[in-house]
Scaffold this motif. Sequence first.
Motif, PDB file in Angstrom:
ATOM      1  N   TYR A   3     -11.770   0.817   9.969  1.00 41.65           N
ATOM      2  CA  TYR A   3     -12.423   0.519  11.242  1.00 41.65           C
ATOM      3  C   TYR A   3     -13.765   1.233  11.279  1.00 41.65           C
ATOM      4  CZ  TYR A   3      -7.669  -0.687  12.706  1.00 41.65           C
ATOM      5  OH  TYR A   3      -6.426  -1.230  12.797  1.00 41.65           O
ATOM      6  N   THR A   4     -14.758   0.584  11.870  1.00 35.79           N
ATOM      7  CA  THR A   4     -16.008   1.285  12.125  1.00 35.79           C
ATOM      8  C   THR A   4     -15.783   2.188  13.321  1.00 35.79           C
ATOM      9  OG1 THR A   4     -16.858  -0.398  13.629  1.00 35.79           O
ATOM     10  CG2 THR A   4     -17.403  -0.652  11.278  1.00 35.79           C
ATOM     11  N   VAL A   5     -16.710   3.090  13.558  1.00 35.75           N
ATOM     12  CA  VAL A   5     -16.580   4.003  14.691  1.00 35.75           C
ATOM     13  C   VAL A   5     -16.569   3.203  15.989  1.00 35.75           C
ATOM     14  CG1 VAL A   5     -17.686   5.903  15.931  1.00 35.75           C
ATOM     15  CG2 VAL A   5     -17.618   5.923  13.439  1.00 35.75           C
ATOM     16  N   LYS A   6     -17.390   2.176  16.045  1.00 33.91           N
ATOM     17  CA  LYS A   6     -17.453   1.342  17.248  1.00 33.91           C
ATOM     18  C   LYS A   6     -16.118   0.628  17.471  1.00 33.91           C
ATOM     19  CE  LYS A   6     -20.337  -2.042  19.569  1.00 33.91           C
ATOM     20  NZ  LYS A   6     -21.568  -2.824  19.501  1.00 33.91           N
ATOM     21  N   GLY A  37     -24.334   3.902   4.830  1.00 29.14           N
ATOM     22  CA  GLY A  37     -24.729   4.543   6.067  1.00 29.14           C
ATOM     23  C   GLY A  37     -23.761   4.343   7.216  1.00 29.14           C
ATOM     24  N   LYS A  38     -22.692   3.587   7.024  1.00 29.85           N
ATOM     25  CA  LYS A  38     -21.710   3.365   8.085  1.00 29.85           C
ATOM     26  C   LYS A  38     -20.465   4.187   7.798  1.00 29.85           C
ATOM     27  CE  LYS A  38     -22.888  -1.209   9.764  1.00 29.85           C
ATOM     28  NZ  LYS A  38     -22.365  -2.529  10.103  1.00 29.85           N
ATOM     29  N   THR A  39     -19.862   4.682   8.860  1.00 30.79           N
ATOM     30  CA  THR A  39     -18.645   5.469   8.745  1.00 30.79           C
ATOM     31  C   THR A  39     -17.454   4.588   9.064  1.00 30.79           C
ATOM     32  OG1 THR A  39     -19.864   7.422   9.457  1.00 30.79           O
ATOM     33  CG2 THR A  39     -17.462   7.537   9.573  1.00 30.79           C
ATOM     34  N   TYR A  40     -16.471   4.608   8.143  1.00 33.65           N
ATOM     35  CA  TYR A  40     -15.262   3.810   8.328  1.00 33.65           C
ATOM     36  C   TYR A  40     -14.076   4.740   8.433  1.00 33.65           C
ATOM     37  CZ  TYR A  40     -18.057  -0.243   7.030  1.00 33.65           C
ATOM     38  OH  TYR A  40     -19.008  -1.219   6.990  1.00 33.65           O
ATOM     39  N   ILE A  41     -13.162   4.398   9.342  1.00 35.57           N
ATOM     40  CA  ILE A  41     -11.989   5.218   9.612  1.00 35.57           C
ATOM     41  C   ILE A  41     -10.756   4.429   9.189  1.00 35.57           C
ATOM     42  CG2 ILE A  41     -10.688   6.403  11.429  1.00 35.57           C
ATOM     43  CD1 ILE A  41     -13.367   6.325  13.055  1.00 35.57           C
ATOM     44  N   ASN A  42      -9.865   5.060   8.399  1.00 34.02           N
ATOM     45  CA  ASN A  42      -8.654   4.345   7.988  1.00 34.02           C
ATOM     46  C   ASN A  42      -7.568   4.487   9.051  1.00 34.02           C
ATOM     47  OD1 ASN A  42      -7.436   6.834   7.602  1.00 34.02           O
ATOM     48  ND2 ASN A  42      -7.639   6.785   5.387  1.00 34.02           N
ATOM     49  N   ASP A  43      -6.452   3.790   8.845  1.00 28.15           N
ATOM     50  CA  ASP A  43      -5.378   3.769   9.839  1.00 28.15           C
ATOM     51  C   ASP A  43      -4.829   5.158  10.128  1.00 28.15           C
ATOM     52  OD1 ASP A  43      -4.189   0.635   8.539  1.00 28.15           O
ATOM     53  OD2 ASP A  43      -5.381   0.979  10.349  1.00 28.15           O
ATOM     54  N   ALA A  44      -4.663   5.956   9.083  1.00 32.08           N
ATOM     55  CA  ALA A  44      -4.104   7.298   9.268  1.00 32.08           C
ATOM     56  C   ALA A  44      -5.010   8.134  10.159  1.00 32.08           C
ATOM     57  CB  ALA A  44      -3.910   7.974   7.916  1.00 32.08           C
ATOM     58  N   ALA A  45      -6.311   8.044   9.924  1.00 24.50           N
ATOM     59  CA  ALA A  45      -7.259   8.800  10.744  1.00 24.50           C
ATOM     60  C   ALA A  45      -7.250   8.280  12.172  1.00 24.50           C
ATOM     61  CB  ALA A  45      -8.659   8.713  10.153  1.00 24.50           C
ATOM     62  N   LEU A  46      -7.138   6.979  12.335  1.00 22.43           N
ATOM     63  CA  LEU A  46      -7.105   6.391  13.676  1.00 22.43           C
ATOM     64  C   LEU A  46      -5.884   6.900  14.442  1.00 22.43           C
ATOM     65  CD1 LEU A  46      -8.708   4.410  15.419  1.00 22.43           C
ATOM     66  CD2 LEU A  46      -7.133   2.629  14.685  1.00 22.43           C
ATOM     67  N   MET A  47      -4.757   6.996  13.759  1.00 22.57           N
ATOM     68  CA  MET A  47      -3.552   7.508  14.408  1.00 22.57           C
ATOM     69  C   MET A  47      -3.722   8.985  14.783  1.00 22.57           C
ATOM     70  SD  MET A  47      -1.688   4.979  14.705  1.00 22.57           S
ATOM     71  CE  MET A  47       0.060   5.078  14.718  1.00 22.57           C
ATOM     72  N   LEU A  48      -4.337   9.762  13.885  1.00 23.21           N
ATOM     73  CA  LEU A  48      -4.568  11.177  14.188  1.00 23.21           C
ATOM     74  C   LEU A  48      -5.520  11.332  15.368  1.00 23.21           C
ATOM     75  CD1 LEU A  48      -4.880  12.708  10.619  1.00 23.21           C
ATOM     76  CD2 LEU A  48      -3.061  13.111  12.264  1.00 23.21           C
ATOM     77  N   ILE A  49      -6.562  10.512  15.386  1.00 25.29           N
ATOM     78  CA  ILE A  49      -7.502  10.563  16.508  1.00 25.29           C
ATOM     79  C   ILE A  49      -6.790  10.171  17.796  1.00 25.29           C
ATOM     80  CG2 ILE A  49      -9.575   9.492  17.494  1.00 25.29           C
ATOM     81  CD1 ILE A  49     -10.637   9.268  14.616  1.00 25.29           C
ATOM     82  N   LYS A  50      -5.978   9.137  17.717  1.00 24.60           N
ATOM     83  CA  LYS A  50      -5.221   8.679  18.885  1.00 24.60           C
ATOM     84  C   LYS A  50      -4.336   9.802  19.407  1.00 24.60           C
ATOM     85  CE  LYS A  50      -1.012   6.433  19.574  1.00 24.60           C
ATOM     86  NZ  LYS A  50      -0.479   7.637  19.947  1.00 24.60           N
ATOM     87  N   ASN A  51      -3.639  10.470  18.486  1.00 30.37           N
ATOM     88  CA  ASN A  51      -2.754  11.563  18.898  1.00 30.37           C
ATOM     89  C   ASN A  51      -3.544  12.729  19.476  1.00 30.37           C
ATOM     90  OD1 ASN A  51      -0.479  10.161  18.132  1.00 30.37           O
ATOM     91  ND2 ASN A  51      -0.435  11.049  16.083  1.00 30.37           N
ATOM     92  N   SER A  52      -4.689  13.009  18.893  1.00 28.95           N
ATOM     93  CA  SER A  52      -5.478  14.131  19.404  1.00 28.95           C
ATOM     94  C   SER A  52      -6.128  13.797  20.742  1.00 28.95           C
ATOM     95  CB  SER A  52      -6.530  14.560  18.384  1.00 28.95           C
ATOM     96  OG  SER A  52      -7.495  13.542  18.240  1.00 28.95           O
ATOM     97  N   LEU A  53      -6.384  12.510  20.997  1.00 29.21           N
ATOM     98  CA  LEU A  53      -6.956  12.092  22.275  1.00 29.21           C
ATOM     99  C   LEU A  53      -5.881  11.738  23.295  1.00 29.21           C
ATOM    100  CD1 LEU A  53      -9.872   9.850  21.007  1.00 29.21           C
ATOM    101  CD2 LEU A  53     -10.055  12.117  22.014  1.00 29.21           C
TER     102      LEU A  53
END
Length: 164
Positions: A3-6, A37-53
Amino acid sequence: MLYTVKQASIKLNVSMQSIYVKIKLSEFKDKITKKQGKTYINDAALMLIKNSLKVSNDDLNYINENTSSNETAMDSDDSSFMIKTLIEQLKVKDEQIKESNERLKQAHKLIENNQVLLQAKPQQDVLQLEEHFQDLDNKLIEIKDKMKKKDKDHQGLFQKIFKK
């Protein structure tokens, strides 16, 4: 899936700034990919971000339901791009390995030459020492002869006075 940051901010219903703050943390470093130049987030990172948020489970279901064939097509394009990039990197690494092998061969030749020179040097040192000692012997003999001649030519004070 990447996923992109957006896209991640939309799916998690948070601002892009919140996502950037989270991905700067050390626990996310290995789950983040940067391409062109674009930052991509994988599923694992998305889940960690979700949990931290502390995003709700409803939003997580929304994320899973919205995975479409377009995103899968993007993944295959991204995969082919990554494969091409990796192949190019392998070619560059192969060239670097060839260069380092050549340098190693040159260093090996220099070491062999140095060993040959070091083997010959003690013989040269012995010859130089022999010449030096021969010169010293000759100088000592000359000095000894001069002293003998001086002793023969030497007249005492009384001999000089009474000789006249």
